[in-house]
Scaffold this motif. Structure first.
Motif, PDB file in Angstrom:
ATOM      1  N   VAL A  41       0.842  -1.196   0.000  1.00  0.00           N
ATOM      2  CA  VAL A  41       0.000   0.000   0.000  1.00  0.00           C
ATOM      3  C   VAL A  41       0.878   1.246   0.000  1.00  0.00           C
ATOM      4  CG1 VAL A  41      -1.692   1.314   1.348  1.00  0.00           C
ATOM      5  CG2 VAL A  41      -1.852  -1.168   1.243  1.00  0.00           C
ATOM      6  N   VAL A  42       0.542   2.193  -0.867  1.00  0.00           N
ATOM      7  CA  VAL A  42       1.143   3.527  -0.839  1.00  0.00           C
ATOM      8  C   VAL A  42       0.039   4.477  -0.388  1.00  0.00           C
ATOM      9  CG1 VAL A  42       2.175   5.386  -2.181  1.00  0.00           C
ATOM     10  CG2 VAL A  42       2.814   3.026  -2.652  1.00  0.00           C
ATOM     11  N   LEU A  43       0.287   5.147   0.722  1.00  0.00           N
ATOM     12  CA  LEU A  43      -0.724   6.000   1.338  1.00  0.00           C
ATOM     13  C   LEU A  43      -0.420   7.466   1.071  1.00  0.00           C
ATOM     14  CD1 LEU A  43      -3.120   6.343   3.339  1.00  0.00           C
ATOM     15  CD2 LEU A  43      -1.409   6.391   5.156  1.00  0.00           C
ATOM     16  N   ALA A  44      -1.427   8.194   0.607  1.00  0.00           N
ATOM     17  CA  ALA A  44      -1.316   9.641   0.428  1.00  0.00           C
ATOM     18  C   ALA A  44      -2.158  10.305   1.512  1.00  0.00           C
ATOM     19  CB  ALA A  44      -1.799  10.058  -0.949  1.00  0.00           C
ATOM     20  N   PHE A  80      -0.665  11.973 -10.990  1.00  0.00           N
ATOM     21  CA  PHE A  80      -0.031  11.706  -9.702  1.00  0.00           C
ATOM     22  C   PHE A  80      -0.077  10.219  -9.354  1.00  0.00           C
ATOM     23  CE2 PHE A  80      -0.564  11.248  -5.076  1.00  0.00           C
ATOM     24  CZ  PHE A  80       0.567  11.885  -4.608  1.00  0.00           C
ATOM     25  N   TRP A  81      -1.198   9.552  -9.664  1.00  0.00           N
ATOM     26  CA  TRP A  81      -1.393   8.153  -9.263  1.00  0.00           C
ATOM     27  C   TRP A  81      -0.820   7.140 -10.252  1.00  0.00           C
ATOM     28  CZ3 TRP A  81      -2.450   7.972  -4.483  1.00  0.00           C
ATOM     29  CH2 TRP A  81      -3.315   8.884  -3.890  1.00  0.00           C
ATOM     30  N   LYS A  82      -0.636   7.519 -11.493  1.00  0.00           N
ATOM     31  CA  LYS A  82      -0.273   6.546 -12.536  1.00  0.00           C
ATOM     32  C   LYS A  82       0.961   5.714 -12.204  1.00  0.00           C
ATOM     33  CE  LYS A  82      -3.721   7.674 -15.060  1.00  0.00           C
ATOM     34  NZ  LYS A  82      -4.949   7.059 -14.673  1.00  0.00           N
ATOM     35  N   PRO A  83       2.108   6.296 -11.820  1.00  0.00           N
ATOM     36  CA  PRO A  83       3.277   5.458 -11.531  1.00  0.00           C
ATOM     37  C   PRO A  83       3.080   4.583 -10.291  1.00  0.00           C
ATOM     38  CG  PRO A  83       3.902   7.779 -11.687  1.00  0.00           C
ATOM     39  CD  PRO A  83       2.429   7.714 -11.763  1.00  0.00           C
ATOM     40  N   LEU A  84       2.262   5.057  -9.353  1.00  0.00           N
ATOM     41  CA  LEU A  84       2.065   4.315  -8.115  1.00  0.00           C
ATOM     42  C   LEU A  84       1.140   3.113  -8.297  1.00  0.00           C
ATOM     43  CD1 LEU A  84       1.590   7.358  -5.737  1.00  0.00           C
ATOM     44  CD2 LEU A  84       3.651   6.011  -6.085  1.00  0.00           C
ATOM     45  N   GLU A  85       0.165   3.228  -9.185  1.00  0.00           N
ATOM     46  CA  GLU A  85      -0.804   2.158  -9.374  1.00  0.00           C
ATOM     47  C   GLU A  85      -0.172   0.881  -9.910  1.00  0.00           C
ATOM     48  OE1 GLU A  85      -3.691   4.026 -11.866  1.00  0.00           O
ATOM     49  OE2 GLU A  85      -4.848   4.773 -10.154  1.00  0.00           O
ATOM     50  N   THR A  90      -3.070   2.157  -4.051  1.00  0.00           N
ATOM     51  CA  THR A  90      -2.964   3.544  -3.603  1.00  0.00           C
ATOM     52  C   THR A  90      -4.201   3.907  -2.790  1.00  0.00           C
ATOM     53  OG1 THR A  90      -3.897   4.277  -5.696  1.00  0.00           O
ATOM     54  CG2 THR A  90      -1.510   4.280  -5.512  1.00  0.00           C
ATOM     55  N   VAL A  91      -3.946   4.547  -1.660  1.00  0.00           N
ATOM     56  CA  VAL A  91      -5.022   4.962  -0.773  1.00  0.00           C
ATOM     57  C   VAL A  91      -4.807   6.425  -0.428  1.00  0.00           C
ATOM     58  CG1 VAL A  91      -6.099   4.588   1.478  1.00  0.00           C
ATOM     59  CG2 VAL A  91      -5.204   2.641   0.215  1.00  0.00           C
ATOM     60  N   ALA A  92      -5.855   7.235  -0.558  1.00  0.00           N
ATOM     61  CA  ALA A  92      -5.789   8.648  -0.178  1.00  0.00           C
ATOM     62  C   ALA A  92      -6.668   8.848   1.058  1.00  0.00           C
ATOM     63  CB  ALA A  92      -6.272   9.538  -1.314  1.00  0.00           C
ATOM     64  N   ARG A  93      -6.100   9.487   2.081  1.00  0.00           N
ATOM     65  CA  ARG A  93      -6.833   9.731   3.318  1.00  0.00           C
ATOM     66  C   ARG A  93      -6.648  11.186   3.740  1.00  0.00           C
ATOM     67  NH1 ARG A  93      -6.621   5.572   7.781  1.00  0.00           N
ATOM     68  NH2 ARG A  93      -8.731   6.287   7.887  1.00  0.00           N
ATOM     69  N   PRO A  94      -7.746  11.907   3.925  1.00  0.00           N
ATOM     70  CA  PRO A  94      -7.630  13.281   4.425  1.00  0.00           C
ATOM     71  C   PRO A  94      -7.355  13.274   5.932  1.00  0.00           C
ATOM     72  CG  PRO A  94      -9.915  12.731   4.028  1.00  0.00           C
ATOM     73  CD  PRO A  94      -9.107  11.555   3.575  1.00  0.00           C
ATOM     74  N   PHE A  95      -6.704  14.325   6.409  1.00  0.00           N
ATOM     75  CA  PHE A  95      -6.460  14.463   7.848  1.00  0.00           C
ATOM     76  C   PHE A  95      -6.448  15.929   8.230  1.00  0.00           C
ATOM     77  CE2 PHE A  95      -2.246  15.156   6.193  1.00  0.00           C
ATOM     78  CZ  PHE A  95      -1.660  16.025   7.087  1.00  0.00           C
ATOM     79  N   SER A  96      -6.755  16.206   9.478  1.00  0.00           N
ATOM     80  CA  SER A  96      -6.570  17.534  10.064  1.00  0.00           C
ATOM     81  C   SER A  96      -6.202  17.320  11.526  1.00  0.00           C
ATOM     82  CB  SER A  96      -7.800  18.424   9.891  1.00  0.00           C
ATOM     83  OG  SER A  96      -8.932  17.840  10.478  1.00  0.00           O
ATOM     84  N   SER A  97      -7.192  17.342  12.416  1.00  0.00           N
ATOM     85  CA  SER A  97      -6.939  17.129  13.836  1.00  0.00           C
ATOM     86  C   SER A  97      -8.233  16.687  14.497  1.00  0.00           C
ATOM     87  CB  SER A  97      -6.446  18.426  14.481  1.00  0.00           C
ATOM     88  OG  SER A  97      -6.419  18.302  15.887  1.00  0.00           O
ATOM     89  N   PRO A  98      -8.144  15.954  15.604  1.00  0.00           N
ATOM     90  CA  PRO A  98      -9.374  15.612  16.340  1.00  0.00           C
ATOM     91  C   PRO A  98     -10.114  16.852  16.839  1.00  0.00           C
ATOM     92  CG  PRO A  98      -7.534  14.282  17.119  1.00  0.00           C
ATOM     93  CD  PRO A  98      -6.979  15.295  16.168  1.00  0.00           C
ATOM     94  N   GLN A  99      -9.401  17.978  16.979  1.00  0.00           N
ATOM     95  CA  GLN A  99     -10.037  19.220  17.427  1.00  0.00           C
ATOM     96  C   GLN A  99     -10.833  19.899  16.321  1.00  0.00           C
ATOM     97  OE1 GLN A  99      -6.969  21.752  18.973  1.00  0.00           O
ATOM     98  NE2 GLN A  99      -7.165  20.897  21.023  1.00  0.00           N
ATOM     99  N   GLY A 100     -10.704  19.427  15.111  1.00  0.00           N
ATOM    100  CA  GLY A 100     -11.403  20.039  13.992  1.00  0.00           C
ATOM    101  C   GLY A 100     -10.418  20.568  12.974  1.00  0.00           C
ATOM    102  N   LYS A 101     -10.955  21.217  11.958  1.00  0.00           N
ATOM    103  CA  LYS A 101     -10.117  21.680  10.854  1.00  0.00           C
ATOM    104  C   LYS A 101      -9.318  22.929  11.189  1.00  0.00           C
ATOM    105  CE  LYS A 101     -12.711  19.371   7.370  1.00  0.00           C
ATOM    106  NZ  LYS A 101     -13.005  19.240   6.006  1.00  0.00           N
TER     107      LYS A 101
END
Length: 166
Positions: A41-44, A80-85, A90-101
């Motif tokens: 898995v390659v994670l973004a 962006f994904w072509k060489p990785l596939e 490939t998995v894309a996951r958004p993040f910020s903080s448990p406190q909110g954006k």
């Protein structure tokens, strides 16, 4: 007779030393094949904190917010994904903080990725690097290093702050 034994011993010792030198120069390797049941898995990790709403990215196509640029580059049909596939899932996951954006926690999504994906091959963080919540990202990076998983960071945004932000 004693002289011949001493010479024989020294010749044997020299033969062993030269043999060890030749083997060392040939760089022997032990090759093992690891068969995996799951694909690597390659994670973004995509930063979606409030600081990504800054309008400061100038490109040939115009001026973008940081979050818009990340969304544009990580669409499913983006190059962006072509060489990785070809080499991994490939998995894309958004993040910020448990406190909110309003806050950015860079460490928690990295540590969560190690726990969630046992076949993690690499992690790519697309972020402006504005860390203001949670543990130090260096602690998470050191855990990645001990597991042999590289973390790549793509810095999003202008290198110099805009006059109204500074």
């Amino acid at each position: 007779d004693v002289y011949k034994r001493q010479v024989g011993f020294l010749e044997t010792l020299r033969f062993i030393a030269v043999s060890m030198l030749v083997v060392t120069l040939l760089r022997p390797e032990r090759v093992t094949t690891i068969s995996r049941e799951e694909e690597p898995v390659v994670l973004a990790l995509l930063d979606e904190s409030g600081s990504m709403g800054t309008l400061d990215l100038k490109t040939d196509g115009g001026v973008y917010k940081r979050s818009e640029w990340v969304a544009l580059k990580t669409r499913e049909d983006a190059p962006f994904w072509k060489p990785l596939e070809n080499v991994a899932t490939t998995v894309a996951r958004p993040f910020s903080s448990p406190q909110g954006k309003g806050a950015t926690d860079l460490s928690a999504p990295l540590i969560d990725a190690l726990d969630r994906f046992p076949n993690l091959k690499a992690a790519i963080a697309l972020t402006d690097g504005d860390w203001n919540h949670g543990q130090s990202p260096l602690a998470a990076a050191s855990r990645f290093r001990t597991k042999g998983v590289p973390v790549y960071t793509v810095c999003v945004g202008s290198e110099s702050p805009l006059p109204d932000l500074s």
